[in-house]
Design an enzyme around this catalytic site. Structure first.
Site, PDB file in Angstrom:
ATOM      1  N   CYS A  84      -4.580  -3.038   4.094  1.00  0.00           N
ATOM      2  CA  CYS A  84      -4.274  -2.605   5.458  1.00  0.00           C
ATOM      3  C   CYS A  84      -5.334  -3.049   6.463  1.00  0.00           C
ATOM      4  O   CYS A  84      -5.587  -4.236   6.617  1.00  0.00           O
ATOM      5  CB  CYS A  84      -4.062  -1.094   5.483  1.00  0.00           C
ATOM      6  SG  CYS A  84      -3.079  -0.549   6.915  1.00  0.00           S
TER       7      CYS A  84
ATOM      8  N   LYS B  79      -9.618   0.629  -1.960  1.00  0.00           N
ATOM      9  CA  LYS B  79      -9.939   0.283  -0.579  1.00  0.00           C
ATOM     10  C   LYS B  79     -11.382   0.652  -0.262  1.00  0.00           C
ATOM     11  O   LYS B  79     -11.802   1.789  -0.448  1.00  0.00           O
ATOM     12  CB  LYS B  79      -8.984   1.005   0.375  1.00  0.00           C
ATOM     13  CG  LYS B  79      -9.115   0.597   1.834  1.00  0.00           C
ATOM     14  CD  LYS B  79      -8.066   1.292   2.694  1.00  0.00           C
ATOM     15  CE  LYS B  79      -8.133   0.831   4.135  1.00  0.00           C
ATOM     16  NZ  LYS B  79      -7.118   1.501   4.984  1.00  0.00           N
TER      17      LYS B  79
ATOM     18  N   GLU C   1       0.842  -1.195   0.000  1.00  0.00           N
ATOM     19  CA  GLU C   1       0.000   0.000   0.000  1.00  0.00           C
ATOM     20  C   GLU C   1       0.880   1.249   0.000  1.00  0.00           C
ATOM     21  O   GLU C   1       1.913   1.304   0.665  1.00  0.00           O
ATOM     22  CB  GLU C   1      -0.871  -0.023   1.259  1.00  0.00           C
ATOM     23  CG  GLU C   1      -1.731   1.213   1.471  1.00  0.00           C
ATOM     24  CD  GLU C   1      -2.351   1.244   2.861  1.00  0.00           C
ATOM     25  OE1 GLU C   1      -3.396   1.905   3.003  1.00  0.00           O
ATOM     26  OE2 GLU C   1      -1.800   0.619   3.789  1.00  0.00           O
TER      27      GLU C   1
END
Length: 559
Positions: free
Chosen positions: A411, A360, A299
């Protein structure tokens, strides 16, 4: 499901404390001994919360999760709901402050503030534990309430914050295989049930000692049940067979400035990852390393939008062409308007350039977007550092990366059951966790997130690949074993032959059903107690009114 029976409706349990048999002293004027006992309970609740924090990484003392649950069950046993709520809160605040101390680079005020919010859910659970302790079979209802509490925290507020689930303290314990049957909620339930059964055994043994009798059957049953739940996971098969394999390389380019300003100068982080990839390409050309089938960047590996910045595009393309295989690139991408940015994983082909991408879905509140921005930014100036809100994606991260169909999550998304499950059920053969924890290096946060990834591997029977900007990157087998890992704050490349799997676990097939069933069981148990109390009060009022009417009638007759 059999309906619970309250002590008032049936025979009172042998271990029912005397406090439940007599009216409690008014809370406004407790006796001096009562005050001492009250503060002692509060202190024990706080110590139990600290013990639970030590069950999680980086300490990994998982048996403390059972003991902490047992302690809170004992402390709330026979208490009033408001007392249980206070004890739950006293338990929750130190637990979360220690667990979330990795937030200290942002500020201790953020750590304490979030801890207080999360502790409110444990206060609600404490009230529920006190209420359901009046029911037969209370260890079962108490264990369900742990799932209920986590169910709420996973969703509220602003999409929830699942950190601190009992399951995440047991990602390398005998409970772990249960994740393949019912996911993280079933692991939490088993841990909590082991703790509440232990509490039941302790209460039964204590009463037997007071009355100088032999240990009742409840003591043995509670102890055996607690141990059985610890061991039952060994009977659960964890799928590990491979349908195919793929050679992967995980690139950890590192950052030069960990903390809030980890991005440093423009192109700095991107150049670190491009340089590490080019070193990998040189090692492949020299025969030092086998050529991978795919490469994975973490990321935020590109701190600039490659679609609007020609230099960023050229640097990524140069590195991908050097290694010569499809690469998953983590990048910050502008849009869809001037007020937003998107956190993306982009499939980059050495011949055709950028292709499919995943955005995301679950941005982190206050870290990646600011709720009530206009109002809060005036009060908390630090929030102005989040210049643009992250725009959420609208689909899961299943993409074709060269020869393999991956399921990408970014994440903190690894903490959310549904996001990870969707990637597997939609065809992901391996799970990829692109992450950037450079803000929290050397705080324990990366170890906690690694533990979550280990649980996901077992839950879904998939290898999990963690690509982190500055650590910890890791290769995790489908049985949860960490086969390779990097340190923090180093540039490194991990190369591995990874199993691909197509089969689904029971947890994949049943989805969220176990969580909803267990959470609802806890709610219904509380509702049953509350409804019983309402009925008794109404009956008492009617009886009182009837007695008053009869007295008045007798007085009139006498006159």
């Amino acid at each position: 499901m059999a309906l619970p029976v309250s002590h008032e409706q049936g025979e009172r349990h042998e271990e029912e404390p005397a406090a439940a048999e007599a009216p409690a002293a008014p809370a406004s004027a407790p006796a001096r001994g009562g005050r001492r006992g009250w503060w002692a309970r509060t202190g024990l609740a706080a110590l139990s919360g600290l013990a639970l924090a030590l069950a999680f990484p980086p300490y990994d003392l998982w048996p403390l999760s059972i003991l902490a649950v047992a302690a809170l069950a004992l402390l709330t046993r026979g208490r009033r709901a408001r007392h249980g709520a206070w004890l739950g809160f006293a338990f929750g605040v130190p637990f979360f402050v220690v667990l979330l101390s990795w937030l200290r680079p942002v500020g201790w005020d953020a750590t304490v503030g979030l801890s207080l919010i999360e502790a409110l859910f444990l206060a609600l659970m404490g009230a529920g534990l006190a209420l359901t302790s009046k029911l037969r079979g209370w260890p079962l209802w108490g264990a369900m309430l742990w799932v209920t509490q986590e169910w709420m925290r996973d969703r509220l507020p602003f999409g929830g914050f699942p950190w601190g689930r009992l399951a995440f303290a047991n990602t390398a314990s005998p409970f772990t295989p249960l994740a393949a049957l019912g996911g993280a909620p079933l692991v939490t339930f088993a841990v909590a049930a082991s703790g509440t059964l232990l509490a039941w055994a302790v209460l039964s043994a204590a009463r037997a000692r007071r009355t100088d009798t032999e240990l009742p059957w409840r003591t043995a049953a509670g102890a055996v049940g607690a141990v059985a739940l610890v061991l039952v996971g060994y009977a659960v098969p964890v799928p590990t067979s491979a349908d195919d394999t793929v050679k992967v390389a995980l690139v950890q380019g590192n950052v030069d400035r960990p903390g809030m300003d980890f991005l440093g100068r423009p192109m700095e982080v991107l150049d670190n990852h491009a340089t590490a990839t080019e070193k990998l390409a040189a090692d492949v050309a020299a025969g030092k390393t086998a050529k991978p089938d795919v490469v994975i960047w973490p990321e935020n590996a590109s701190d600039l939008d490659p679609f609007t910045d020609p230099a960023a595009y050229a640097r990524i393309d140069e590195a991908v062409k050097a290694v010569g295989v499809p690469t998953l690139v983590g990048a910050l991408v502008d849009g869809p308007d001037a007020q937003h940015v998107q956190n993306e994983g982009i499939v980059w082909d050495p011949a055709t350039g950028p292709g499919a991408s995943y955005t995301k879905q679950h941005p982190v509140p206050f870290g990646e977007y600011v709720p009530f921005r206009q109002e809060l930014s005036k009060v908390i100036s630090r929030l102005q550092r989040v210049a643009r809100d992250f725009y959420p994606g609208d689909h899961n991260g299943v993409m074709q990366l060269g020869p393999v169909r991956i399921g990408d999550v970014i994440c903190f998304e690894v903490a959310y059951d549904g996001i990870v499950r969707d990637t597997v059920n939609d065809g992901g053969r391996i799970l990829v966790v692109q992450t950037n924890n450079a803000t929290y290096n050397n705080t324990g946060q990366t170890e906690q997130q690694l533990a979550m990834s280990r649980l996901r591997a077992v839950e879904h029977g998939r290898a999990v690949l963690i690509a982190a900007t500055s650590g910890v990157s890791a290769v995790i087998a489908p049985d949860g074993t960490v086969q390779q890992r990097t340190g923090e704050m180093e540039q490194a490349v991990l190369s591995a032959l990874v199993p691909l799997r197509d089969g689904k676990t029971v947890a994949d097939r049943v989805g969220a059903a176990p969580e909803w069933a267990l959470a609802l069981g806890g709610v219904l148990a509380c509702a049953f107690v509350v409804a019983g109390g309402v009925r008794r009060r109404r009956a008492a009022r009617k009886a009182g009114a009837g007695a008053a009417s009869e007295t008045a009638s007798e007085a009139a007759h006498t006159v």
